[in-house]
Motif scaffolding. Sequence first.
Motif, PDB file in Angstrom:
ATOM      1  N   PRO A  37       0.819  -1.214   0.000  1.00 37.86           N
ATOM      2  CA  PRO A  37       0.000   0.000   0.000  1.00 37.86           C
ATOM      3  C   PRO A  37       0.860   1.274   0.000  1.00 37.86           C
ATOM      4  CG  PRO A  37      -0.804  -1.552   1.650  1.00 37.86           C
ATOM      5  CD  PRO A  37       0.489  -2.102   1.115  1.00 37.86           C
ATOM      6  N   GLN A  38       1.986   1.234   0.689  1.00 36.13           N
ATOM      7  CA  GLN A  38       2.860   2.408   0.739  1.00 36.13           C
ATOM      8  C   GLN A  38       3.354   2.770  -0.658  1.00 36.13           C
ATOM      9  OE1 GLN A  38       6.020   1.995   3.596  1.00 36.13           O
ATOM     10  NE2 GLN A  38       5.988   4.173   4.039  1.00 36.13           N
ATOM     11  N   PHE A  39       3.721   1.770  -1.444  1.00 37.58           N
ATOM     12  CA  PHE A  39       4.155   2.009  -2.822  1.00 37.58           C
ATOM     13  C   PHE A  39       2.999   2.558  -3.656  1.00 37.58           C
ATOM     14  CE2 PHE A  39       4.335   0.463  -7.217  1.00 37.58           C
ATOM     15  CZ  PHE A  39       5.530   1.044  -7.639  1.00 37.58           C
ATOM     16  N   ASN A  40       1.855   1.936  -3.548  1.00 38.32           N
ATOM     17  CA  ASN A  40       0.720   2.312  -4.379  1.00 38.32           C
ATOM     18  C   ASN A  40       0.152   3.684  -4.039  1.00 38.32           C
ATOM     19  OD1 ASN A  40       0.350   0.056  -6.264  1.00 38.32           O
ATOM     20  ND2 ASN A  40       0.182  -1.122  -4.382  1.00 38.32           N
ATOM     21  N   GLN A  41       0.320   4.134  -2.813  1.00 38.62           N
ATOM     22  CA  GLN A  41      -0.169   5.450  -2.410  1.00 38.62           C
ATOM     23  C   GLN A  41       0.829   6.566  -2.702  1.00 38.62           C
ATOM     24  OE1 GLN A  41      -1.140   4.797   1.710  1.00 38.62           O
ATOM     25  NE2 GLN A  41      -2.769   3.367   1.196  1.00 38.62           N
ATOM     26  N   ALA A  42       2.082   6.223  -2.918  1.00 37.45           N
ATOM     27  CA  ALA A  42       3.122   7.237  -3.148  1.00 37.45           C
ATOM     28  C   ALA A  42       2.995   7.829  -4.548  1.00 37.45           C
ATOM     29  CB  ALA A  42       4.505   6.618  -2.964  1.00 37.45           C
ATOM     30  N   LYS A  43       3.236   9.105  -4.642  1.00 38.70           N
ATOM     31  CA  LYS A  43       3.261   9.782  -5.945  1.00 38.70           C
ATOM     32  C   LYS A  43       4.702   9.942  -6.430  1.00 38.70           C
ATOM     33  CE  LYS A  43      -1.180  10.627  -6.248  1.00 38.70           C
ATOM     34  NZ  LYS A  43      -1.825   9.347  -6.308  1.00 38.70           N
ATOM     35  N   THR A  44       5.586  10.388  -5.530  1.00 33.71           N
ATOM     36  CA  THR A  44       6.991  10.595  -5.882  1.00 33.71           C
ATOM     37  C   THR A  44       7.851   9.652  -5.058  1.00 33.71           C
ATOM     38  OG1 THR A  44       6.602  12.917  -6.424  1.00 33.71           O
ATOM     39  CG2 THR A  44       8.881  12.280  -5.982  1.00 33.71           C
ATOM     40  N   ILE A  45       8.608   8.812  -5.765  1.00 30.44           N
ATOM     41  CA  ILE A  45       9.436   7.788  -5.120  1.00 30.44           C
ATOM     42  C   ILE A  45      10.888   7.993  -5.533  1.00 30.44           C
ATOM     43  CG2 ILE A  45       9.891   5.312  -4.897  1.00 30.44           C
ATOM     44  CD1 ILE A  45       6.938   4.834  -5.658  1.00 30.44           C
ATOM     45  N   LEU A  46      11.775   8.000  -4.549  1.00 31.22           N
ATOM     46  CA  LEU A  46      13.207   8.035  -4.827  1.00 31.22           C
ATOM     47  C   LEU A  46      13.708   6.599  -4.883  1.00 31.22           C
ATOM     48  CD1 LEU A  46      14.435  10.917  -2.478  1.00 31.22           C
ATOM     49  CD2 LEU A  46      13.500  11.041  -4.807  1.00 31.22           C
ATOM     50  N   ALA A  47      14.505   6.302  -5.888  1.00 29.57           N
ATOM     51  CA  ALA A  47      15.014   4.948  -6.082  1.00 29.57           C
ATOM     52  C   ALA A  47      16.494   5.027  -6.450  1.00 29.57           C
ATOM     53  CB  ALA A  47      14.199   4.236  -7.161  1.00 29.57           C
ATOM     54  N   TYR A  48      17.016   3.971  -7.036  1.00 27.57           N
ATOM     55  CA  TYR A  48      18.424   3.899  -7.429  1.00 27.57           C
ATOM     56  C   TYR A  48      18.532   3.007  -8.656  1.00 27.57           C
ATOM     57  CZ  TYR A  48      18.147  -0.667  -5.246  1.00 27.57           C
ATOM     58  OH  TYR A  48      17.772  -1.950  -4.940  1.00 27.57           O
ATOM     59  N   PHE A  49      19.591   3.209  -9.405  1.00 31.31           N
ATOM     60  CA  PHE A  49      19.915   2.309 -10.516  1.00 31.31           C
ATOM     61  C   PHE A  49      20.833   1.227  -9.955  1.00 31.31           C
ATOM     62  CE2 PHE A  49      19.250   6.414 -12.769  1.00 31.31           C
ATOM     63  CZ  PHE A  49      18.183   6.037 -13.561  1.00 31.31           C
ATOM     64  N   SER A  50      20.513  -0.030 -10.215  1.00 31.84           N
ATOM     65  CA  SER A  50      21.279  -1.156  -9.681  1.00 31.84           C
ATOM     66  C   SER A  50      22.754  -1.048 -10.064  1.00 31.84           C
ATOM     67  CB  SER A  50      20.695  -2.460 -10.208  1.00 31.84           C
ATOM     68  OG  SER A  50      21.448  -3.553  -9.750  1.00 31.84           O
ATOM     69  N   PHE A  51      23.600  -1.297  -9.071  1.00 36.01           N
ATOM     70  CA  PHE A  51      25.050  -1.214  -9.227  1.00 36.01           C
ATOM     71  C   PHE A  51      25.661  -2.417  -8.511  1.00 36.01           C
ATOM     72  CE2 PHE A  51      29.102   0.580  -7.482  1.00 36.01           C
ATOM     73  CZ  PHE A  51      29.747   0.782  -8.683  1.00 36.01           C
ATOM     74  N   ARG A  52      26.594  -3.094  -9.145  1.00 32.85           N
ATOM     75  CA  ARG A  52      27.268  -4.251  -8.543  1.00 32.85           C
ATOM     76  C   ARG A  52      26.277  -5.294  -8.015  1.00 32.85           C
ATOM     77  NH1 ARG A  52      32.307  -1.995  -5.038  1.00 32.85           N
ATOM     78  NH2 ARG A  52      30.611  -1.585  -3.601  1.00 32.85           N
ATOM     79  N   GLN A  53      25.316  -5.622  -8.835  1.00 37.49           N
ATOM     80  CA  GLN A  53      24.309  -6.636  -8.542  1.00 37.49           C
ATOM     81  C   GLN A  53      23.439  -6.328  -7.325  1.00 37.49           C
ATOM     82  OE1 GLN A  53      26.466 -10.471 -10.249  1.00 37.49           O
ATOM     83  NE2 GLN A  53      24.441 -10.932  -9.480  1.00 37.49           N
ATOM     84  N   GLU A  54      23.203  -5.036  -7.080  1.00 40.98           N
ATOM     85  CA  GLU A  54      22.164  -4.681  -6.118  1.00 40.98           C
ATOM     86  C   GLU A  54      20.842  -5.191  -6.677  1.00 40.98           C
ATOM     87  OE1 GLU A  54      23.607  -0.371  -4.378  1.00 40.98           O
ATOM     88  OE2 GLU A  54      22.729  -0.447  -6.380  1.00 40.98           O
ATOM     89  N   PRO A  55      19.849  -5.395  -5.828  1.00 36.12           N
ATOM     90  CA  PRO A  55      18.543  -5.755  -6.372  1.00 36.12           C
ATOM     91  C   PRO A  55      18.113  -4.752  -7.449  1.00 36.12           C
ATOM     92  CG  PRO A  55      18.536  -6.028  -3.996  1.00 36.12           C
ATOM     93  CD  PRO A  55      19.851  -5.375  -4.354  1.00 36.12           C
ATOM     94  N   ASP A  56      17.659  -5.272  -8.564  1.00 42.53           N
ATOM     95  CA  ASP A  56      17.304  -4.457  -9.721  1.00 42.53           C
ATOM     96  C   ASP A  56      15.814  -4.119  -9.674  1.00 42.53           C
ATOM     97  OD1 ASP A  56      17.007  -3.252 -12.178  1.00 42.53           O
ATOM     98  OD2 ASP A  56      17.375  -5.083 -13.343  1.00 42.53           O
TER      99      ASP A  56
END
Length: 183
Positions: A37-56
Motif C-alpha cells: 500500500p505504501q508504494f501504491n499510495q506514493a506519488k513521488t518515489i526516490l530509487a536507485y539504478f542497480s550497481f554491482r548486482q544490487e537488487p534491480d
Amino acid sequence: MGKTELRKSLLKTRQSLSVTDWKHKSQLICQNLLNSPQFNQAKTILAYFSFRQEPDLSQLFTDSSHRWGFPRCVGQSLDWHIWTHKDTVITGIYGITEPHPDAPTIASADVDLIFVPCVACDYQGYRLGYGGGYYDRMLSSPEWINKPTIGIVFEFAYLPEIPIDTWDKPLQGVCTEIALVYQ
C-alpha cells in the motif's frame, strides 16, 4: 564481525549470484513492492539504478503513475533528479548510473517514499551501506528525517543484527525477495 568485514563478505556473496538468480530475486522484490500500500499510495518515489548486482528495481520505473527520482553524488551529498525511462543517463563519479545533471531536481517536500540501496539490513531496520555516508547524512537531515524509507536487500543480507554507530538511523521497512517487513 565489524562493518568492513561484513560488507566485504556480503558483497562477495551478492556478486556470486548467477544472473538468472539475481534477476529472479529482483523480480520477487519488485512484486513485493508492487503489492505494498505504501508504494501504491506514493506519488513521488526516490530509487536507485542497480550497481554491482544490487537488487534491480528497473521493472518498476516504467510505471508512469509514479514520479521517479534518482540520485547524483555531488560533493558529499546526494542531489535528486526526476527521471523517466525515456531519459538519458550518465556514469557518475563512482561508476554509478545517474540522471543527467540538467534533469529537473526534486525537493524533499515532494517525496513520498524512498527505496534505499543497502549492502545489508537488520531486523531492527538498521542499514549497512557502502561506507560513504551519503544516505546516512541525507536521512539524518531535518528535511529528510521523517520520510518513509524501505531498505532493499536480498534475503541473505537481511540479518538479525549488524554493527551500528551512533549516527545510524533505522529504516522504516526492509524488502527482500521473501517479504516486505515494516519496523
